[in-house]
Design a protein around this motif. Structure first.
Motif, short mmCIF file in Angstrom:
data_model
loop_
_atom_site.label_atom_id
_atom_site.label_comp_id
_atom_site.label_asym_id
_atom_site.label_seq_id
_atom_site.Cartn_x
_atom_site.Cartn_y
_atom_site.Cartn_z
N ARG A 1 0.68 -1.24 0.16
CA ARG A 1 -0.20 0.07 -0.13
C ARG A 1 0.90 1.42 0.21
N VAL A 2 1.69 1.23 0.80
CA VAL A 2 2.83 2.52 0.92
C VAL A 2 3.71 2.75 -0.25
N HIS B 1 0.71 6.72 5.48
CA HIS B 1 1.16 6.17 6.81
C HIS B 1 -0.27 6.02 7.33
N GLY B 2 -0.23 5.38 8.34
CA GLY B 2 -1.23 4.82 8.96
C GLY B 2 -1.87 3.71 8.23
N LYS B 3 -1.07 2.77 7.68
CA LYS B 3 -1.48 1.76 6.98
C LYS B 3 -1.11 0.27 7.48
N ARG B 4 -0.73 0.27 8.75
CA ARG B 4 -0.06 -0.84 9.46
C ARG B 4 -1.36 -2.08 9.47
N ASP B 5 -2.51 -1.70 9.58
CA ASP B 5 -3.45 -2.88 9.67
C ASP B 5 -4.35 -2.86 8.27
N ILE B 6 -3.74 -2.37 7.19
CA ILE B 6 -4.53 -2.29 5.83
C ILE B 6 -4.84 -3.78 5.50
N GLY B 7 -6.03 -3.90 5.02
CA GLY B 7 -6.45 -5.34 4.42
C GLY B 7 -6.68 -5.11 2.84
N ILE B 8 -6.56 -6.39 2.23
CA ILE B 8 -7.03 -6.38 0.59
C ILE B 8 -8.26 -7.05 0.80
N GLY C 1 9.35 -7.84 -3.47
CA GLY C 1 9.74 -8.85 -2.53
C GLY C 1 11.21 -9.01 -2.55
N ALA C 2 11.77 -8.94 -3.29
CA ALA C 2 13.14 -8.92 -3.34
C ALA C 2 14.02 -7.62 -2.74
N ASN C 3 13.23 -6.57 -2.64
CA ASN C 3 14.11 -5.48 -1.91
C ASN C 3 13.39 -4.93 -0.68
N GLN C 4 12.71 -5.76 0.07
CA GLN C 4 11.94 -5.45 1.33
C GLN C 4 12.67 -4.91 2.19
N ALA C 5 13.84 -5.27 2.52
CA ALA C 5 14.61 -4.71 3.70
C ALA C 5 14.91 -3.17 3.24
N ARG C 6 15.57 -2.88 2.05
CA ARG C 6 16.12 -1.56 1.58
C ARG C 6 14.55 -0.63 1.65
N LEU C 7 13.30 -1.33 1.15
CA LEU C 7 12.11 -0.42 0.96
C LEU C 7 11.68 -0.16 2.22
N TRP C 8 11.73 -0.93 3.36
CA TRP C 8 11.36 -0.62 4.52
C TRP C 8 12.04 0.29 5.29
#
Length: 139
Positions: free
Chosen positions: A41-42, A61-68, A101-108
């Motif tokens: 989402r972000v 921001h404020g998207k921690r509990d976002i659903g699909i 998926g491959a870059n999650q750590a950097r994106l976070w």
């Protein structure tokens, strides 16, 4: 959005995990990623998030509990999730899902740095847009 290269890995399996709020994607090259809905989402590739050019991004921001709520196939190259906050304009190409998926750590890490620079947290609610209501589908 980058076009698909004929050598790009393609999904062989896509699973929406509602409880853990992750999209699990297995690719033709053997890679398998668990991408949090919040990260999707972000980092949505939509104009609403990315803007129409450099410097026009809108920090989410404020998207921690976002659903699909739903996820729709778009041709043979992407999926379009409907997020629980009404956002549905992001087309997630296979290449982009792989990149997430491959870059999650950097994106976070980048996301956390942008939040800190803006003086907000992952849980700070988004401000209401002037002239629009929550859940508005105008884009």
């Amino acid at each position: 959005m980058a076009g698909l290269d004929k050598h790009s890995p393609t999904p062989t399996e896509i699973t929406v995990h509602q409880q853990s709020r992750v999209l699990e994607v297995a690719f033709s090259d053997g890679a398998r990623f668990r991408i949090p809905f919040e990260l999707m989402r972000v980092c949505s590739p939509s104009a609403e998030v990315k803007g129409h050019g450099p410097g026009q991004e809108t920090l989410q921001h404020g998207k921690r509990d976002i659903g699909i709520l739903a996820i729709n196939a778009v041709g043979n190259y992407a999926v379009q999730p409907l997020f629980s906050d009404g956002h549905e304009s992001g087309l997630f190409s296979w290449d982009y899902l792989y990149e997430l998926g491959a870059n999650q750590a950097r994106l976070w890490s980048d996301y956390e740095a942008r939040l800190a620079a803006a003086g907000v947290t992952r849980d700070t609610p988004m401000p209401e847009k002037a002239g629009s209501s929550c859940g508005s589908h105008s884009h």
